[in-house]
Write a protein that holds these residues in place. Structure first.
Motif, PDB file in Angstrom:
ATOM      1  N   ALA A 111      -1.326 -11.613  38.208  1.00  0.00           N
ATOM      2  CA  ALA A 111      -1.937 -10.305  37.984  1.00  0.00           C
ATOM      3  C   ALA A 111      -2.831  -9.900  39.153  1.00  0.00           C
ATOM      4  N   TRP A 112      -2.984  -8.587  39.322  1.00  0.00           N
ATOM      5  CA  TRP A 112      -3.770  -8.044  40.425  1.00  0.00           C
ATOM      6  C   TRP A 112      -5.199  -7.751  39.975  1.00  0.00           C
ATOM      7  N   PRO A 113      -6.163  -7.787  40.895  1.00  0.00           N
ATOM      8  CA  PRO A 113      -7.536  -7.385  40.565  1.00  0.00           C
ATOM      9  C   PRO A 113      -7.619  -5.877  40.317  1.00  0.00           C
ATOM     10  N   GLU A 114      -8.694  -5.450  39.657  1.00  0.00           N
ATOM     11  CA  GLU A 114      -8.796  -4.059  39.228  1.00  0.00           C
ATOM     12  C   GLU A 114      -8.722  -3.072  40.387  1.00  0.00           C
ATOM     13  N   HIS A 115      -9.423  -3.334  41.488  1.00  0.00           N
ATOM     14  CA  HIS A 115      -9.428  -2.360  42.578  1.00  0.00           C
ATOM     15  C   HIS A 115      -8.034  -2.171  43.155  1.00  0.00           C
ATOM     16  N   ALA A 116      -7.235  -3.270  43.222  1.00  0.00           N
ATOM     17  CA  ALA A 116      -5.879  -3.171  43.754  1.00  0.00           C
ATOM     18  C   ALA A 116      -4.980  -2.393  42.796  1.00  0.00           C
ATOM     19  N   VAL A 117      -5.167  -2.588  41.475  1.00  0.00           N
ATOM     20  CA  VAL A 117      -4.373  -1.842  40.491  1.00  0.00           C
ATOM     21  C   VAL A 117      -4.685  -0.357  40.588  1.00  0.00           C
ATOM     22  N   ARG A 118      -5.963  -0.029  40.790  1.00  0.00           N
ATOM     23  CA  ARG A 118      -6.343   1.383  40.898  1.00  0.00           C
ATOM     24  C   ARG A 118      -5.724   2.030  42.136  1.00  0.00           C
ATOM     25  N   ARG A 119      -5.745   1.348  43.270  1.00  0.00           N
ATOM     26  CA  ARG A 119      -5.146   1.914  44.478  1.00  0.00           C
ATOM     27  C   ARG A 119      -3.630   2.058  44.308  1.00  0.00           C
ATOM     28  N   LEU A 120      -3.004   1.050  43.715  1.00  0.00           N
ATOM     29  CA  LEU A 120      -1.574   1.140  43.432  1.00  0.00           C
ATOM     30  C   LEU A 120      -1.284   2.312  42.506  1.00  0.00           C
ATOM     31  N   GLY A 121      -2.049   2.404  41.401  1.00  0.00           N
ATOM     32  CA  GLY A 121      -1.822   3.474  40.436  1.00  0.00           C
ATOM     33  C   GLY A 121      -1.974   4.847  41.043  1.00  0.00           C
ATOM     34  N   ALA A 122      -2.961   5.027  41.928  1.00  0.00           N
ATOM     35  CA  ALA A 122      -3.161   6.323  42.573  1.00  0.00           C
ATOM     36  C   ALA A 122      -1.972   6.680  43.454  1.00  0.00           C
ATOM     37  N   ALA A 123      -1.460   5.701  44.193  1.00  0.00           N
ATOM     38  CA  ALA A 123      -0.301   5.959  45.051  1.00  0.00           C
ATOM     39  C   ALA A 123       0.937   6.292  44.218  1.00  0.00           C
ATOM     40  N   LEU A 124       1.130   5.577  43.102  1.00  0.00           N
ATOM     41  CA  LEU A 124       2.277   5.856  42.244  1.00  0.00           C
ATOM     42  C   LEU A 124       2.142   7.229  41.593  1.00  0.00           C
ATOM     43  N   ALA A 125       0.924   7.589  41.203  1.00  0.00           N
ATOM     44  CA  ALA A 125       0.710   8.910  40.627  1.00  0.00           C
ATOM     45  C   ALA A 125       1.028   9.994  41.651  1.00  0.00           C
ATOM     46  N   GLU A 126       0.633   9.772  42.899  1.00  0.00           N
ATOM     47  CA  GLU A 126       0.964  10.752  43.940  1.00  0.00           C
ATOM     48  C   GLU A 126       2.471  10.852  44.109  1.00  0.00           C
ATOM     49  N   ALA A 127       3.165   9.701  44.061  1.00  0.00           N
ATOM     50  CA  ALA A 127       4.629   9.724  44.170  1.00  0.00           C
ATOM     51  C   ALA A 127       5.245  10.519  43.028  1.00  0.00           C
ATOM     52  N   ARG A 240     -12.683  -0.020  31.964  1.00  0.00           N
ATOM     53  CA  ARG A 240     -12.398   1.311  32.502  1.00  0.00           C
ATOM     54  C   ARG A 240     -10.907   1.496  32.757  1.00  0.00           C
ATOM     55  N   LEU A 241     -10.264   0.446  33.250  1.00  0.00           N
ATOM     56  CA  LEU A 241      -8.829   0.527  33.483  1.00  0.00           C
ATOM     57  C   LEU A 241      -8.066   0.595  32.165  1.00  0.00           C
ATOM     58  N   ALA A 242      -8.552  -0.121  31.145  1.00  0.00           N
ATOM     59  CA  ALA A 242      -7.923  -0.070  29.828  1.00  0.00           C
ATOM     60  C   ALA A 242      -7.979   1.342  29.252  1.00  0.00           C
ATOM     61  N   GLU A 243      -9.073   2.046  29.498  1.00  0.00           N
ATOM     62  CA  GLU A 243      -9.215   3.409  28.982  1.00  0.00           C
ATOM     63  C   GLU A 243      -8.188   4.345  29.626  1.00  0.00           C
ATOM     64  N   VAL A 244      -8.028   4.251  30.944  1.00  0.00           N
ATOM     65  CA  VAL A 244      -7.032   5.074  31.639  1.00  0.00           C
ATOM     66  C   VAL A 244      -5.633   4.764  31.115  1.00  0.00           C
ATOM     67  N   THR A 245      -5.332   3.484  31.007  1.00  0.00           N
ATOM     68  CA  THR A 245      -3.999   3.054  30.590  1.00  0.00           C
ATOM     69  C   THR A 245      -3.697   3.495  29.174  1.00  0.00           C
ATOM     70  N   ALA A 246      -4.671   3.387  28.274  1.00  0.00           N
ATOM     71  CA  ALA A 246      -4.475   3.787  26.876  1.00  0.00           C
ATOM     72  C   ALA A 246      -4.134   5.270  26.778  1.00  0.00           C
ATOM     73  N   ARG A 247      -4.766   6.101  27.585  1.00  0.00           N
ATOM     74  CA  ARG A 247      -4.464   7.533  27.573  1.00  0.00           C
ATOM     75  C   ARG A 247      -3.032   7.775  28.042  1.00  0.00           C
ATOM     76  N   CYS A 248      -2.600   7.062  29.057  1.00  0.00           N
ATOM     77  CA  CYS A 248      -1.220   7.215  29.542  1.00  0.00           C
ATOM     78  C   CYS A 248      -0.197   6.786  28.488  1.00  0.00           C
ATOM     79  N   ASP A 265      -8.955   9.878  36.787  1.00  0.00           N
ATOM     80  CA  ASP A 265      -9.333   8.731  35.953  1.00  0.00           C
ATOM     81  C   ASP A 265      -9.347   7.432  36.756  1.00  0.00           C
ATOM     82  N   LEU A 266      -8.483   7.357  37.775  1.00  0.00           N
ATOM     83  CA  LEU A 266      -8.428   6.145  38.602  1.00  0.00           C
ATOM     84  C   LEU A 266      -9.470   6.155  39.713  1.00  0.00           C
ATOM     85  N   GLY A 267     -10.299   7.182  39.709  1.00  0.00           N
ATOM     86  CA  GLY A 267     -11.337   7.253  40.734  1.00  0.00           C
ATOM     87  C   GLY A 267     -10.823   7.765  42.044  1.00  0.00           C
ATOM     88  N   GLN A 268      -9.655   8.456  42.004  1.00  0.00           N
ATOM     89  CA  GLN A 268      -9.049   9.002  43.221  1.00  0.00           C
ATOM     90  C   GLN A 268      -8.732  10.464  42.973  1.00  0.00           C
TER      91      GLN A 268
END
Length: 652
Positions: A111-127, A240-248, A265-268
């Motif tokens: 598993a990845w640390p929270e900051h890495a998941v957030r950066r990944l999630g932001a990039a995927l959301a942009e995609a 905080r990450l659980a809250e974002v994920t639950a909404r999705c 929500d991901l801070g980006q």
């Protein structure tokens, strides 16, 4: 990790202006190849299988969706470079990303640390924002469709899953997608819009942060039920990450956030997301970054066109145990999973048509070895209507036409046709001949047939997965994603199953009353038989298994991702030994997985870069090592006193 498989018999050598170099993978839509353009640019070419391309509805959707995909211009997507939507075959070429998938990264490095998941999630959301902006819905976002490069992730296959919907192949109630990432509305048969991709993004975030799906694992119907009726398990996520994920992951698509909301929500915030490369040291976990560097270093050389000698394709089959193949286009034909065995006498089977030759002057027992075999032709038969050689077993040669739905059996002695069947359904393929049964898949069913007559014994709805069962006694064992299933070999009735979880390899082994199967780094030993099997033991390696289990002399041998070979006691699961290897291909910076050993007579043989090695199978003591003239070799099989191996040029 960036697995390159050699081109096989029947693969095209060129599609459009792109020269195909290797296989990258295969899915329901078709095969994906590594290729190069005339200028040398490396691309990924997806070739649509004819069964889909012949469907007028699919053609119309494919044309429309390729046009839409061409408009997608986000940095974090693999751009469509070229396509031919009207050709036979239809195909499209996309940017090739020399990295590993998110699924591989999590399975291998955790598993990845929270900051890495957030950066990944932001990039995927942009995609996804770029995809949706082009009027396309992905519908199959999952870890294996996210490729990781040093400068950021790339979402692949956007828009294509939409084109594959609404055809005769998916109008039987089958849902396109991957369990755990398919939103509830799609499972209920409702319209799936951009909010469906937001749901999948939430599942990807949870998987990356915890290493497991928020809806668990197991049989597809069980996972799908939990998606529709139960809340996701987000207990392992930071609050905080659980809250974002639950909404999705909201059941109601109208309650899910928009892409800009996800970014916020991901801070980006949307206006602050970089539209270009991500800094490697700011988003990738260290082990994943190192793995990506190894993949990039291991990219096969693509600068020169492969040498060709003629237009014939020749497969060499030696009776008894070894199988080896070369062809005129400099690619190994049988480094695929199935080896063709079983011809009587010392025979050579040439496929280009099919030609059987017999050794007319080789060394028999007690004779002096001769420098070259003398061969005479027994018979020849042209291959028409798309037929290709699939299996040789029990004195029979089995041919199959994937697109025409034809299976044909020839007598290996005289080449005469024993039987032919026209199979209902699409995408026909022979999967195995084992335990007196011929298995083949077509449409959404797996069939069991009499290998001597072609008569169908039973069929089983496998939703087009088409695995190759292993029949031992009264039971047939088949591997499926996340589990293996045991059926009555005589009737096809499912008897029991065993859940393996994520990271399973395709191959299982059945020997001495046990089933051996891998899930990531864990080897499972389970009681075999027609009654529900109980787990006997598990063994955990230091990295994920990449070869099939090989059972010999009371031990299970397998190779792992980091280039190590293991020997585990087959009865107790206790590790007997492990052995790493040296050489260019096993340099820690570019290691790409150990090869499957060939074990016989207490000796294990192994191909390591340009070397063929032999060592004591009980102790791993080195016996000898032979330096070949090739840059890389692959051991295929053993015959009496002889090791057979090939090089990348197809030389045996």
């Amino acid at each position: 990790m960036a697995a390159f498989a050699p081109l096989a018999s029947g693969d095209p050598e060129q599609v459009g202006r792109y020269r195909l170099v290797a296989r990258l993978g295969q899915g329901g839509m078709g095969r994906v190849y590594l290729a190069r353009s005339p200028s040398g640019r490396v691309v990924a070419v997806k070739v649509v299988r004819a069964a889909l391309a012949d469907d007028p509805g699919f053609r119309r959707r494919f044309v429309r969706e390729v046009a839409a995909a061409r408009r997608v211009a986000g940095f974090f997507t693999a751009a469509v470079i070229d396509a031919d939507t009207k050709g036979r075959p239809a195909w499209l070429a996309t940017e090739y990303v020399p990295g590993l998938s998110l699924g591989e990264a999590v399975a291998e490095h955790g598993a990845w640390p929270e900051h890495a998941v957030r950066r990944l999630g932001a990039a995927l959301a942009e995609a996804l924002g770029a995809v949706h902006g082009a009027g396309v819905v992905h519908r199959d976002l999952k870890p294996s469709n996210v490729l990781l490069a040093a400068d950021g992730p790339r979402v692949i296959d956007f828009g294509i899953s939409v084109a594959a919907e609404d055809t005769r192949l998916t109008q039987t109630g089958t849902v396109v997608g991957t369990p755990g990432f398919i939103p509830p509305e799609q499972l209920r048969g409702e319209k799936a819009g951009p909010a469906a991709d937001v749901f999948a993004l939430g599942a990807v975030l949870a998987h990356t942060a915890t290493g497991t799906s928020p809806f668990g694992s197991g049989a597809a119907h069980a996972v799908n039920y939990r998606v529709v009726h139960e809340e996701p398990d987000l207990g392992g996520l930071p609050p905080r990450l659980a809250e974002v994920t639950a909404r999705c992951l909201a059941k109601d698509p109208d309650r899910r956030p928009s892409i800009p909301d996800v970014l916020d929500d991901l801070g980006q915030p949307a206006g602050h997301v970089p539209h270009g490369p991500l800094p490697e040291d700011d988003w990738l976990p260290g082990p994943v970054a190192a793995a990506i560097a190894r993949v990039q270093a291991a990219l096969p050389p693509l600068g020169a066109a492969p040498a060709t000698t003629d237009d014939e394709t020749t497969a060499t089959v030696v009776s008894g145990s070894p199988t080896a193949v070369t062809d005129g286009h400099a690619r190994p034909f049988l480094t695929r999973r199935r080896l063709l065995t079983g011809l009587s006498a010392t025979a050579v089977l040439a496929v280009g048509g099919v030609t059987a030759l017999v050794n007319g002057g080789g060394s028999g027992e007690g004779e002096k070895p001769r420098s070259a075999a003398k061969l005479r032709q027994l018979w020849s038969r042209p291959l028409a209507d798309g037929l290709s050689l699939e299996e040789v077993a029990n004195g029979m040669v089995y041919l199959c036409s994937e697109d025409q739905g034809t299976i044909q059996a020839l007598d290996s002695g005289d080449g005469g046709r024993r039987w032919q069947r026209q199979v209902p359904g699409d995408y026909t393929m022979i999967t195995s001949v084992t335990g007196g049964t011929l298995y083949y898949g077509s449409g959404d069913h797996l069939y069991a047939a009499d290998p001597d007559t072609g008569e169908t014994r039973w069929k089983f709805k496998d939703h087009s997965l088409h695995m190759g069962p292993i029949t031992v006694g009264e039971a047939a064992y088949s591997h499926f994603p996340g589990l293996f299933v045991v059926q009555d070999a005589g009737t096809g009735e499912p008897l029991w199953s065993y859940e393996l979880g994520d990271g399973t390899t395709e191959d299982i082994a059945v020997a001495d009353g046990m089933v051996y199967a891998h899930a990531g780094p864990v080897l499972h030993a389970v009681e075999a038989g027609t009654r529900k099997g109980a787990r006997v033991w598990t063994h955990r390696a230091d990295s994920a298994a990449v070869t099939r289990p090989v059972v010999a002399d009371g031990a299970v041998y397998f190779g792992s991702r980091d280039g190590t070979l293991y020997a585990v006691d087959a009865r107790t699961g206790k590790e007997r030994w492990r052995r790493g290897f040296t050489g260019r291909l096993w340099d820690p910076r570019i290691a790409n997985g150990a090869a499957t050993p060939v074990v016989a007579g207490g000796v294990a043989h192994f191909a390591d870069s340009a070397y063929v090695s032999a060592f004591d199978a009980a102790t791993a003591t080195s016996l000898w090592r032979h330096r070949t003239a090739a840059e890389e070799v692959d051991v295929l099989a053993l015959t009496t006193g002889t090791v057979l191996f090939t090089d990348p040029n197809g030389t045996l």
